[in-house]
Design a protein around this motif. Structure first.
Motif: not given
Length: 498
Positions: A67-68, A122-128, A130-135
């Motif tokens: 995600h850069g 921070l919002p790039r971690f949380q939202i961008e 976080g959207h397709d992360l393997n939880y």
């Protein structure tokens, strides 16, 4: 250690020439963090026995880089042996940068700008990301759920309130915890929660923020991470700056999701409180329970944050027993006796404001005893390191000293060495703070062992490294027996040459 050297050589196609332990016992994670380098390359090696946590960090790192996002590149790994190699981002954390560029509550504009950049990312971690992360790979929980919150609250209750001697009604406190948990879970928690988003986990590499230590991340609410950063205890951000940075984060957040300030703030201070309680629990566990005194240095700053919250914030829910416990903490004689470290900020070079000169010695008890204090103070400390396992008894270490990587690695693995240094730091830190407050100019600390070659040298170097992180302290190190040996060699050479 050998596995990290192998990974380094496989990746860089050249051998390791220098090994430096970076974390020792100062951190609370249990991981060994080691810098490996030669003349051309440098990398950070990690040794840690919890496979699930290693997997989370490695997979998160790859995902974030896709995600850069500015996180360390993973060079090589050997999960079966709990080892991996990652990009070396240097030694300057955001906390270091803040500490070196402030004068009390006046924080340099360059530091404020770094915080603003961090909160834009921070919002790039949380939202961008976080959207397709393997939880599914999150450890120990996939989300900041009821169980996660209960762990944090009980951590606070048993390891801080109990050990600090703060009285409370357990049943009434549990009822407050239940109400608080229900309220926290009513916030939208469909984002990536970094978990340890604090100034020591943000590296400034060539002036650019890079992010580390997100292996405890999981699904959660937006409010938690910004609360972690802005109420990071020892960072001690002024309330006006905290508000300015929160406004900047919320303004930037609108670029990612349609969220009103009112909706965010409804839950925000409840997350500040729960993060603060998690931190108190950690300080209590490491400080009161494990007796690692340096963790207790953060308590006065956390109490300062707590005092501000109690005076300025009204939560949307009633938590009478918890608030009463907080008030008792602020009035606790035991906690009030934990002192702030010396004020941070630029060190004056004027004669009247000269730094405290701390001289650290290593010596042999069998070769003349402890060094004498020549300043006239006649005070300071003399510590006997003979209780620590002696590397000098092993043939492989006999020609080495406590400054050599192999000896450092050996002693870093001795729990007794960590416990010894924890007690030493607590005593010396208290004296340094008091000496600075009272305007004293000299402090002497000496470490002795049998030969003055291994343990005492290691202990002196470790304490000096710790003290050099403080402002207003000028540290010098003298290894008496090593210096004598070097002088004897030089004299012999001189005689031979003549």
């Amino acid at each position: 250690m050998e596995v990290l050297s192998q990974l380094f050589e496989q990746y860089f196609h050249s051998p390791v020439e220098r090994v430096q332990s970076l974390q020792g016992q100062l951190g609370g994670s249990g991981r060994s963090i080691i810098r490996l380098s030669n003349r051309q390359q440098s990398a950070i090696g990690i040794l840690y026995g919890v496979r699930e946590e290693n997997v989370a960090f490695l997979e998160f790192s790859r995902h974030f880089r896709q995600h850069g996002l500015p996180v360390p590149e993973i060079y090589a790994e050997k999960l079966a042996e709990g080892a991996y190699l990652e990009q070396d981002l240097g030694d300057v954390t955001l906390f270091d940068f803040l500490s070196q560029n402030r004068n009390g509550d006046v924080v340099a504009p360059s530091v404020v700008e770094s915080y603003r950049r961090v909160l834009e990312i921070l919002p790039r971690f949380q939202i961008e990301a976080g959207h397709d992360l393997n939880y599914k790979i999150c450890y120990p929980r996939a989300s900041f759920d009821r169980q996660s919150i209960n762990w944090d609250l009980n951590y606070f209750k048993y390891y801080f309130l109990r050990l600090a001697g703060i009285p409370f009604n357990e049943q009434a406190l549990e009822q407050d915890f239940t109400r608080l948990t229900k309220f926290l879970l009513s916030a939208n928690h469909d984002y990536f929660l970094y978990r340890d988003f604090q100034s020591r986990n943000i590296m400034l590499h060539e002036g650019v923020p890079f992010f580390v230590d997100y292996q405890g991340g999981r699904r959660g609410a937006l409010q938690y991470d910004v609360a972690s950063l802005l109420y990071d205890a020892k960072a001690d951000l002024p309330p006006s700056l905290r508000q300015q940075l929160l406004d900047h984060y919320l303004e930037n957040l609108r670029n990612f999701i349609p969220l009103t300030r009112e909706a965010f703030m409804h839950h925000y201070y409840a997350f500040v409180y729960v993060r603060l309680m998690q931190a108190f629990g950690a300080y209590g566990f490491r400080g009161f329970y494990e007796r690692k005194a340096h963790f207790l240095q953060s308590v006065p700053y956390a109490l300062k944050n707590l005092r501000w919250l109690l005076h300025n914030v009204t939560l949307p829910i009633e938590l009478p027993t918890l608030i009463e416990s907080f008030q008792r903490m602020l009035g606790s004689e035991k906690l009030l006796n934990l002192h702030f470290e010396a004020p941070r900020g630029p060190v004056s070079t004027s004669t009247s404001d000269a730094p405290l000169a701390v001289r650290v010695y290593s010596f042999s008890f069998h070769r003349g005893g402890a060094p004498k204090d020549e300043t006239g103070n006649g005070g300071g400390f003399v510590f006997d390191g003979s209780s620590i396992p002696n590397p000098g008894r092993e043939e492989r270490f006999k020609r080495l000293t406590g400054r050599d990587a192999a000896v450092i690695e050996y002693l870093d693995q001795q729990e007794s060495a960590h416990e010894f240094l924890d007690h030493v730091r607590g005593l010396v830190d208290a004296s340094v703070s008091e000496y600075q407050r009272r305007g004293f100019k000299n402090l002497m600390v000496s470490f002795g062992c049998t030969g003055g070659q291994h343990r005492s040298v290691y202990l002196a170097e470790q304490l000096a490294k710790h003290l050099r992180e403080k402002n207003g302290v000028d540290v010098t190190v003298h290894h008496r027996e090593l210096e004598k040996a070097e002088a004897d060699v030089a004299a012999a050479r001189s005689e031979t040459a003549s």
